[in-house]
Design a protein around this motif. Structure first.
Motif, PDB file in Angstrom:
ATOM      1  N   LEU A 351       0.829  -1.218   0.000  1.00  0.00           N
ATOM      2  CA  LEU A 351       0.000   0.000   0.000  1.00  0.00           C
ATOM      3  C   LEU A 351       0.856   1.257   0.000  1.00  0.00           C
ATOM      4  O   LEU A 351       0.323   2.366   0.039  1.00  0.00           O
ATOM      5  N   SER A 352       2.153   1.093  -0.032  1.00  0.00           N
ATOM      6  CA  SER A 352       3.035   2.259   0.011  1.00  0.00           C
ATOM      7  C   SER A 352       2.885   3.130  -1.231  1.00  0.00           C
ATOM      8  O   SER A 352       3.281   4.297  -1.226  1.00  0.00           O
ATOM      9  N   LEU A 354       0.222   4.333  -2.252  1.00  0.00           N
ATOM     10  CA  LEU A 354      -0.709   5.405  -1.893  1.00  0.00           C
ATOM     11  C   LEU A 354       0.029   6.405  -1.010  1.00  0.00           C
ATOM     12  O   LEU A 354      -0.340   6.660   0.136  1.00  0.00           O
ATOM     13  N   SER A 355       1.049   7.002  -1.574  1.00  0.00           N
ATOM     14  CA  SER A 355       1.987   7.807  -0.798  1.00  0.00           C
ATOM     15  C   SER A 355       1.398   9.143  -0.334  1.00  0.00           C
ATOM     16  O   SER A 355       1.957   9.777   0.558  1.00  0.00           O
ATOM     17  N   LEU A 357      -1.996   9.417   0.563  1.00  0.00           N
ATOM     18  CA  LEU A 357      -3.281   9.146   1.208  1.00  0.00           C
ATOM     19  C   LEU A 357      -3.314   9.664   2.642  1.00  0.00           C
ATOM     20  O   LEU A 357      -2.458   9.327   3.454  1.00  0.00           O
ATOM     21  N   LEU A 360      -8.845   7.421   4.853  1.00  0.00           N
ATOM     22  CA  LEU A 360      -9.228   6.105   4.357  1.00  0.00           C
ATOM     23  C   LEU A 360     -10.475   5.638   5.095  1.00  0.00           C
ATOM     24  O   LEU A 360     -10.492   5.564   6.328  1.00  0.00           O
ATOM     25  N   ILE A 374      -1.271  -1.720   5.887  1.00  0.00           N
ATOM     26  CA  ILE A 374      -1.823  -0.402   6.212  1.00  0.00           C
ATOM     27  C   ILE A 374      -0.788   0.454   6.938  1.00  0.00           C
ATOM     28  O   ILE A 374      -0.851   1.692   6.915  1.00  0.00           O
ATOM     29  N   LEU A 377       1.094   3.346   5.032  1.00  0.00           N
ATOM     30  CA  LEU A 377       0.473   4.618   4.656  1.00  0.00           C
ATOM     31  C   LEU A 377       1.042   5.721   5.536  1.00  0.00           C
ATOM     32  O   LEU A 377       0.486   6.096   6.568  1.00  0.00           O
ATOM     33  N   LEU A 380      -1.240   8.890   6.414  1.00  0.00           N
ATOM     34  CA  LEU A 380      -2.635   8.689   6.822  1.00  0.00           C
ATOM     35  C   LEU A 380      -2.928   9.405   8.141  1.00  0.00           C
ATOM     36  O   LEU A 380      -2.209   9.230   9.128  1.00  0.00           O
TER      37      LEU A 380
END
Length: 645
Positions: A351-352, A354-355, A357, A360, A374, A377, A380
């Motif tokens: 999921l990295s 989604l730099s 993000l 969520l 997760i 992230l 986040l």
């Protein structure tokens, strides 16, 4: 406005003292409909008004046509929500200067006009035209169109095969539940930034969506026909917000075992094991032929088996299939995957990608543990896990997380039924709300969150970031007067703001903050007409800049069940991005807030230009109002959250 114009036109025919009596006599003699028609004809046939008419705003226009020969050729804005038109009258079909056409909630409208008569149209609003089945292909000729709003056109089936509107910035097809095919995208649509397809029957997005190089928001909420994550999105480098909530499709008939689709009886016969044996024995005894007995019993067993399998398939929607990697979505800041029936193992291992993000939403899903990935992230800040009833732990939270909402997570260990605030890494704190929804509705979280002096600064910092990230926010608070912090105040529904000469060039200017005090009169609620919305108070915000209106009206819906009687404050923040380009050499801005709800009265309006240096003071002022009323909120249950607009 109409009554005043009619009176000026015909007052010379009557004595002032007898005008009302004459109107009553005309009503009694010819009927109200005839009098209404005469007044409308008299108003619209006025050559003087017609020649200089730039704005025509008429709610619930009662007729299906307009007087013959009426052609307001210089009309700039035509606003006629809830009209009775089945199609746009001929007098309105060739308006070269028209920029705004609003026929929202005109439920008799069947056909859209030939749009070639509106070469300068910028905003087309047909929201709530529930009988509209198709959009005329000539809409593709609107080269200056900025906004196209077809929300809740529930009968809309046909849309032009291709759209190539080079100026279009916002396209809204939300709630068009019969629309299955989204058109191809032309190469000129580089300015489209917001696309709303939520609640449509669209099965897939065309590959030509890659032409939307400036798309920042895509809403696919409740698109039940989407079987998998749209891979065509990976090439959208500007995408910031992606909403896929509720995308969990029902299986097709071919998904049943052996490709069979069992036919169930209208009464939905359900057989348990005892009933099955009883029927089999009965058929075996009454049928004369042994071969026929065996064949009938086997058929009965197979029919029952496939009926049960069919019901199991119908009750378990397919989960949204996520890609193996989110490598093309590094620009996404907000991702909503709530109610997608996601289970353990549904998420990619990496999921990295989604730099960027920061938000969520994974609410109403079926996983037991948060995915290990997760923790990758790194930016986040907000994680929503409401109603994840199988979730057992909150392991692997990113160190950047500030707020976790985990309400109704009934299997959650350690935190269930609690509100926890703890420090973590670079975030400085993590606020975890694991209350039940019943407790949260009673504002117990508000009691902890707003009255705890240690949490108050964290909330202020959270609000500052929320304002920086959005183009608009709104909130409703029980309130009787405007705080003194608002430098411009006036009784009534509008207020005037003088603009400094250097405002346009001032990089620290954020936007405008408004506060309107309105009263809901309990004794007038029973007098609401059937045409009024029974569920919401509707407010409209307009910005007037030295006589020039900016943007189409912004409409706010306030739930009547929460704000049914009393005095309230409507707080609004508008980013300068919404109107900065319209400033030019303007000397003042005049925001006005109006309502057509007969039980609502707007008492006063306050405003202030918001700069970076004012941000902390504004949020502190807001928090003081929240804290001051928090005890009342615990008992009254009013909504006090800020919503993006």
């Amino acid at each position: 406005m109409l009554a005043q114009a009619v009176f000026k036109r015909i007052r010379s025919q009557f004595q002032a003292s007898s005008f009302l009596n004459d109107v009553i006599m005309e009503h009694e003699k010819h009927g109200l409909a005839t009098l209404q028609q005469q007044l409308i004809d008299l108003k619209l046939k006025s050559e003087k008004d017609e020649a200089y008419l730039h704005l025509m705003e008429w709610y619930e226009y009662p007729l299906r046509s307009i007087p013959r020969g009426f052609q307001p050729v210089k009309l700039v804005e035509l606003i006629m929500p809830r009209s009775r038109f089945e199609q746009l009258p001929m007098g309105f079909t060739n308006l070269k200067t028209l920029k705004l056409l609003d026929l929202s909630d005109s439920r008799n409208l069947i056909l859209t006009p030939d749009f070639t008569g509106f070469p300068n149209l910028e905003k087309l609003i047909l929201q709530g035209c529930t009988r509209l089945e198709k959009v005329d292909p000539s809409v593709g000729a609107l080269e200056r169109l900025i906004l196209l709003n077809l929300r809740d056109c529930k009968c809309l089936r046909s849309f032009p095969h291709e759209i190539n509107l080079k100026s279009l910035e916002i396209l809204i097809l939300s709630g068009c539940s019969r629309l299955k095919n989204f058109p191809e995208i032309g190469q000129n649509m580089i300015y489209l930034s917001k696309l709303y397809l939520d609640g449509t029957a669209i099965e897939e997005l065309p590959s030509s969506i890659e032409h939307l190089t400036n798309l920042a928001l895509l809403n696919l909420r409740d698109c039940k026909s989407l079987l998998s994550f749209p891979r065509v999105l990976f090439g959208l480098a500007s995408l910031k917000s992606l909403i896929l909530s509720g995308c969990r499709c029902q299986p097709t008939k071919s998904g049943h075992p052996l490709g069979l689709s069992p036919i169930l009886s209208p009464i939905d016969v359900r057989l348990n094991f005892v009933q099955l044996i009883s029927f089999s024995v009965l058929y075996y005894l009454i049928l004369p032929n042994t071969y026929l007995r065996i064949l009938t019993c086997v058929a009965l067993i197979l029919w029952t088996h496939f009926s049960c399998v069919a019901r199991q398939h119908e009750s378990k929607p397919i989960n949204l299939l996520l890609p193996r990697s989110f490598s093309g979505l590094s620009s996404v800041v907000s991702l909503d995957l709530s109610d997608c029936n996601l289970l353990d193992g549904a998420f990619p291992d990496d999921l990295s990608c989604l730099s960027s993000l920061q938000s969520l939403n994974l609410s109403r899903n079926g996983f037991i543990c948060l995915p290990n990935s997760i923790s990758q992230l790194s930016k986040l800040k907000f994680l929503c896990l409401d109603n994840c009833t199988k979730l057992k732990s909150l392991q692997n939270l990113p160190i950047s997380t500030q707020l976790v909402m985990a309400r109704e997570c009934t299997s959650l260990e350690n935190y269930s039924g609690q509100v926890v605030v703890w420090t973590s890494g670079e975030a400085g704190f993590t606020f975890i709300n694991c209350l039940s929804l019943a407790d949260d509705e009673e504002c117990k979280v508000g009691e902890v969150f707003l009255l705890d002096s240690q949490v108050r600064p964290l909330w202020q910092r959270y609000m500052e970031e929320k304002i920086h990230q959005s183009q608009g926010l709104q909130s409703i608070l029980p309130q009787t007067e405007i705080p003194k912090w608002f430098s411009h105040q006036k009784y009534g529904s509008s207020v005037l703001i003088r603009i400094p000469s250097d405002l346009y060039e001032n990089s620290s200017w954020k936007g405008i903050v408004l506060c309107a005090i309105f009263v809901v009169h309990k004794d007038l609620i029973s007098s609401i007409s059937p045409s009024q919305d029974p569920y919401f108070h509707k407010f409209k915000l307009r910005l007037d800049m030295d006589g020039g209106l900016v943007d189409c009206p912004q409409v706010f819906n306030i739930p009547k069940d929460r704000f049914h009687a009393g005095s309230f404050g409507l707080w609004l923040y508008l980013s300068h991005e919404r109107f900065r380009d319209n400033l030019d050499e303007r000397n003042c801005i005049s925001p006005s807030i109006t309502t057509h709800s007969p039980d609502v009265e707007i008492k006063a309006c306050g405003a202030r230009l918001l700069y970076d240096t004012d941000m902390a003071e504004f949020v502190q002022n807001l928090s003081e109002n929240n804290f001051r009323i928090s005890e009342d909120l615990l008992h009254q249950g009013h909504e006090n959250s800020w919503n993006v607009i």
